[in-house]
Design a protein around this motif. Sequence first.
Motif, PDB file in Angstrom:
ATOM      1  N   PRO A   1       0.822  -1.212   0.000  1.00  0.00           N
ATOM      2  CA  PRO A   1       0.000   0.000   0.000  1.00  0.00           C
ATOM      3  C   PRO A   1       0.859   1.267   0.000  1.00  0.00           C
ATOM      4  O   PRO A   1       2.037   1.241   0.366  1.00  0.00           O
ATOM      5  N   ASN A   2       0.253   2.359  -0.423  1.00  0.00           N
ATOM      6  CA  ASN A   2       0.871   3.688  -0.406  1.00  0.00           C
ATOM      7  C   ASN A   2       2.176   3.763  -1.199  1.00  0.00           C
ATOM      8  O   ASN A   2       3.179   4.270  -0.718  1.00  0.00           O
ATOM      9  N   THR A   3       2.160   3.233  -2.410  1.00  0.00           N
ATOM     10  CA  THR A   3       3.324   3.331  -3.291  1.00  0.00           C
ATOM     11  C   THR A   3       2.914   4.027  -4.581  1.00  0.00           C
ATOM     12  O   THR A   3       1.812   3.831  -5.078  1.00  0.00           O
ATOM     13  N   ASP A   4       3.804   4.839  -5.108  1.00  0.00           N
ATOM     14  CA  ASP A   4       3.511   5.551  -6.342  1.00  0.00           C
ATOM     15  C   ASP A   4       4.028   4.812  -7.568  1.00  0.00           C
ATOM     16  O   ASP A   4       3.364   4.721  -8.574  1.00  0.00           O
ATOM     17  N   SER A   5       5.238   4.293  -7.484  1.00  0.00           N
ATOM     18  CA  SER A   5       5.792   3.551  -8.620  1.00  0.00           C
ATOM     19  C   SER A   5       6.876   2.611  -8.118  1.00  0.00           C
ATOM     20  O   SER A   5       7.527   2.875  -7.122  1.00  0.00           O
ATOM     21  N   ILE A   6       7.040   1.529  -8.857  1.00  0.00           N
ATOM     22  CA  ILE A   6       8.068   0.542  -8.523  1.00  0.00           C
ATOM     23  C   ILE A   6       8.782   0.159  -9.804  1.00  0.00           C
ATOM     24  O   ILE A   6       8.157  -0.151 -10.805  1.00  0.00           O
ATOM     25  N   SER A   7      10.100   0.197  -9.746  1.00  0.00           N
ATOM     26  CA  SER A   7      10.923  -0.260 -10.859  1.00  0.00           C
ATOM     27  C   SER A   7      11.896  -1.283 -10.312  1.00  0.00           C
ATOM     28  O   SER A   7      12.753  -0.960  -9.497  1.00  0.00           O
ATOM     29  N   ARG A   8      11.769  -2.546 -10.736  1.00  0.00           N
ATOM     30  CA  ARG A   8      12.613  -3.594 -10.185  1.00  0.00           C
ATOM     31  C   ARG A   8      13.978  -3.640 -10.850  1.00  0.00           C
ATOM     32  O   ARG A   8      14.729  -4.581 -10.665  1.00  0.00           O
ATOM     33  N   ASN A   9      14.326  -2.626 -11.613  1.00  0.00           N
ATOM     34  CA  ASN A   9      15.614  -2.625 -12.297  1.00  0.00           C
ATOM     35  C   ASN A   9      16.757  -2.188 -11.390  1.00  0.00           C
ATOM     36  O   ASN A   9      17.909  -2.325 -11.763  1.00  0.00           O
ATOM     37  N   TYR A  10      16.466  -1.632 -10.250  1.00  0.00           N
ATOM     38  CA  TYR A  10      17.499  -1.087  -9.389  1.00  0.00           C
ATOM     39  C   TYR A  10      17.562  -1.859  -8.080  1.00  0.00           C
ATOM     40  O   TYR A  10      16.538  -2.169  -7.484  1.00  0.00           O
ATOM     41  N   ILE A  11      18.762  -2.145  -7.628  1.00  0.00           N
ATOM     42  CA  ILE A  11      18.957  -2.940  -6.421  1.00  0.00           C
ATOM     43  C   ILE A  11      18.348  -2.261  -5.192  1.00  0.00           C
ATOM     44  O   ILE A  11      17.748  -2.905  -4.351  1.00  0.00           O
ATOM     45  N   PHE A  12      18.447  -0.950  -5.127  1.00  0.00           N
ATOM     46  CA  PHE A  12      17.906  -0.247  -3.969  1.00  0.00           C
ATOM     47  C   PHE A  12      16.386  -0.283  -3.963  1.00  0.00           C
ATOM     48  O   PHE A  12      15.763  -0.297  -2.907  1.00  0.00           O
ATOM     49  N   GLU A  13      15.782  -0.320  -5.132  1.00  0.00           N
ATOM     50  CA  GLU A  13      14.320  -0.445  -5.217  1.00  0.00           C
ATOM     51  C   GLU A  13      13.885  -1.820  -4.725  1.00  0.00           C
ATOM     52  O   GLU A  13      12.883  -1.954  -4.025  1.00  0.00           O
ATOM     53  N   ASN A  14      14.651  -2.866  -5.053  1.00  0.00           N
ATOM     54  CA  ASN A  14      14.343  -4.208  -4.566  1.00  0.00           C
ATOM     55  C   ASN A  14      14.461  -4.280  -3.053  1.00  0.00           C
ATOM     56  O   ASN A  14      13.653  -4.935  -2.391  1.00  0.00           O
ATOM     57  N   ILE A  15      15.450  -3.627  -2.495  1.00  0.00           N
ATOM     58  CA  ILE A  15      15.595  -3.599  -1.033  1.00  0.00           C
ATOM     59  C   ILE A  15      14.406  -2.886  -0.415  1.00  0.00           C
ATOM     60  O   ILE A  15      13.857  -3.334   0.601  1.00  0.00           O
ATOM     61  N   ARG A  16      13.965  -1.800  -1.035  1.00  0.00           N
ATOM     62  CA  ARG A  16      12.803  -1.058  -0.524  1.00  0.00           C
ATOM     63  C   ARG A  16      11.544  -1.930  -0.570  1.00  0.00           C
ATOM     64  O   ARG A  16      10.735  -1.918   0.352  1.00  0.00           O
ATOM     65  N   ILE A  17      11.397  -2.723  -1.628  1.00  0.00           N
ATOM     66  CA  ILE A  17      10.249  -3.625  -1.732  1.00  0.00           C
ATOM     67  C   ILE A  17      10.281  -4.654  -0.614  1.00  0.00           C
ATOM     68  O   ILE A  17       9.264  -4.933   0.023  1.00  0.00           O
ATOM     69  N   LEU A  18      11.456  -5.227  -0.349  1.00  0.00           N
ATOM     70  CA  LEU A  18      11.567  -6.252   0.692  1.00  0.00           C
ATOM     71  C   LEU A  18      11.321  -5.693   2.087  1.00  0.00           C
ATOM     72  O   LEU A  18      10.883  -6.421   2.979  1.00  0.00           O
ATOM     73  N   LYS A  19      11.590  -4.400   2.285  1.00  0.00           N
ATOM     74  CA  LYS A  19      11.387  -3.774   3.592  1.00  0.00           C
ATOM     75  C   LYS A  19       9.990  -3.181   3.764  1.00  0.00           C
ATOM     76  O   LYS A  19       9.622  -2.776   4.851  1.00  0.00           O
ATOM     77  N   ALA A  20       9.195  -3.154   2.703  1.00  0.00           N
ATOM     78  CA  ALA A  20       7.885  -2.489   2.725  1.00  0.00           C
ATOM     79  C   ALA A  20       6.884  -3.248   3.586  1.00  0.00           C
ATOM     80  O   ALA A  20       6.974  -4.470   3.762  1.00  0.00           O
ATOM     81  N   ASP A  21       5.921  -2.509   4.113  1.00  0.00           N
ATOM     82  CA  ASP A  21       4.790  -3.117   4.823  1.00  0.00           C
ATOM     83  C   ASP A  21       3.817  -3.647   3.786  1.00  0.00           C
ATOM     84  O   ASP A  21       3.355  -2.904   2.923  1.00  0.00           O
ATOM     85  N   LEU A  22       3.508  -4.922   3.856  1.00  0.00           N
ATOM     86  CA  LEU A  22       2.650  -5.567   2.879  1.00  0.00           C
ATOM     87  C   LEU A  22       1.238  -5.720   3.423  1.00  0.00           C
ATOM     88  O   LEU A  22       1.033  -5.740   4.641  1.00  0.00           O
ATOM     89  N   VAL A  23       0.272  -5.861   2.530  1.00  0.00           N
ATOM     90  CA  VAL A  23      -1.091  -6.185   2.939  1.00  0.00           C
ATOM     91  C   VAL A  23      -1.059  -7.589   3.517  1.00  0.00           C
ATOM     92  O   VAL A  23      -0.418  -8.495   2.976  1.00  0.00           O
ATOM     93  N   SER A  24      -1.731  -7.802   4.631  1.00  0.00           N
ATOM     94  CA  SER A  24      -1.712  -9.067   5.362  1.00  0.00           C
ATOM     95  C   SER A  24      -2.129 -10.257   4.495  1.00  0.00           C
ATOM     96  O   SER A  24      -2.998 -10.144   3.629  1.00  0.00           O
ATOM     97  N   GLU A  25      -1.500 -11.399   4.752  1.00  0.00           N
ATOM     98  CA  GLU A  25      -1.856 -12.634   4.044  1.00  0.00           C
ATOM     99  C   GLU A  25      -3.286 -13.055   4.355  1.00  0.00           C
ATOM    100  O   GLU A  25      -3.913 -13.763   3.571  1.00  0.00           O
ATOM    101  N   LYS A  26      -3.814 -12.631   5.495  1.00  0.00           N
ATOM    102  CA  LYS A  26      -5.198 -12.956   5.855  1.00  0.00           C
ATOM    103  C   LYS A  26      -6.183 -12.315   4.887  1.00  0.00           C
ATOM    104  O   LYS A  26      -7.316 -12.763   4.772  1.00  0.00           O
ATOM    105  N   LYS A  27      -5.754 -11.272   4.196  1.00  0.00           N
ATOM    106  CA  LYS A  27      -6.619 -10.568   3.251  1.00  0.00           C
ATOM    107  C   LYS A  27      -6.363 -10.984   1.808  1.00  0.00           C
ATOM    108  O   LYS A  27      -6.871 -10.378   0.882  1.00  0.00           O
ATOM    109  N   HIS A  28      -5.562 -12.041   1.603  1.00  0.00           N
ATOM    110  CA  HIS A  28      -5.216 -12.543   0.266  1.00  0.00           C
ATOM    111  C   HIS A  28      -5.935 -13.863   0.051  1.00  0.00           C
ATOM    112  O   HIS A  28      -5.942 -14.718   0.913  1.00  0.00           O
ATOM    113  N   GLY A  29      -6.562 -14.020  -1.121  1.00  0.00           N
ATOM    114  CA  GLY A  29      -7.265 -15.258  -1.391  1.00  0.00           C
ATOM    115  C   GLY A  29      -7.354 -15.560  -2.870  1.00  0.00           C
ATOM    116  O   GLY A  29      -6.754 -14.897  -3.710  1.00  0.00           O
ATOM    117  N   VAL A  30      -8.147 -16.596  -3.174  1.00  0.00           N
ATOM    118  CA  VAL A  30      -8.335 -17.050  -4.551  1.00  0.00           C
ATOM    119  C   VAL A  30      -9.735 -16.635  -5.001  1.00  0.00           C
ATOM    120  O   VAL A  30     -10.697 -16.764  -4.264  1.00  0.00           O
TER     121      VAL A  30
END
Length: 108
Positions: free
Chosen positions: A24-53
Amino acid sequence: IVKSKKPTYLVLNSTFHPGWKVIPNTDSISRNYIFENIRILKADLVSEKKHGVLNGYANVWQVNGASSYSIVFLPDVYSAMGKFISWLGLLISVMVIAAVRFKRMKSR
């Protein structure tokens, strides 16, 4: 990026996999940069309890109130990080081997 100000469902019409994550609360993501990948891994994610099929194959998340969302596939992020670390290790190894050979040639 999906923008929503009220509670809603976010649907990704792609085969279900637990590796899909919503940030949540992200404007853009580019996985081409190592620092962007680190930021993704450190980000607060939406809970798995709210993920389904949905419909037997699609990913769905219950989201509420953030201004924007980004969907990422974490195995791709891990792969990009591993590739970067591998190339960095190879570069350092080549530099060390070259330095050792240069030192040996210089001492003769």
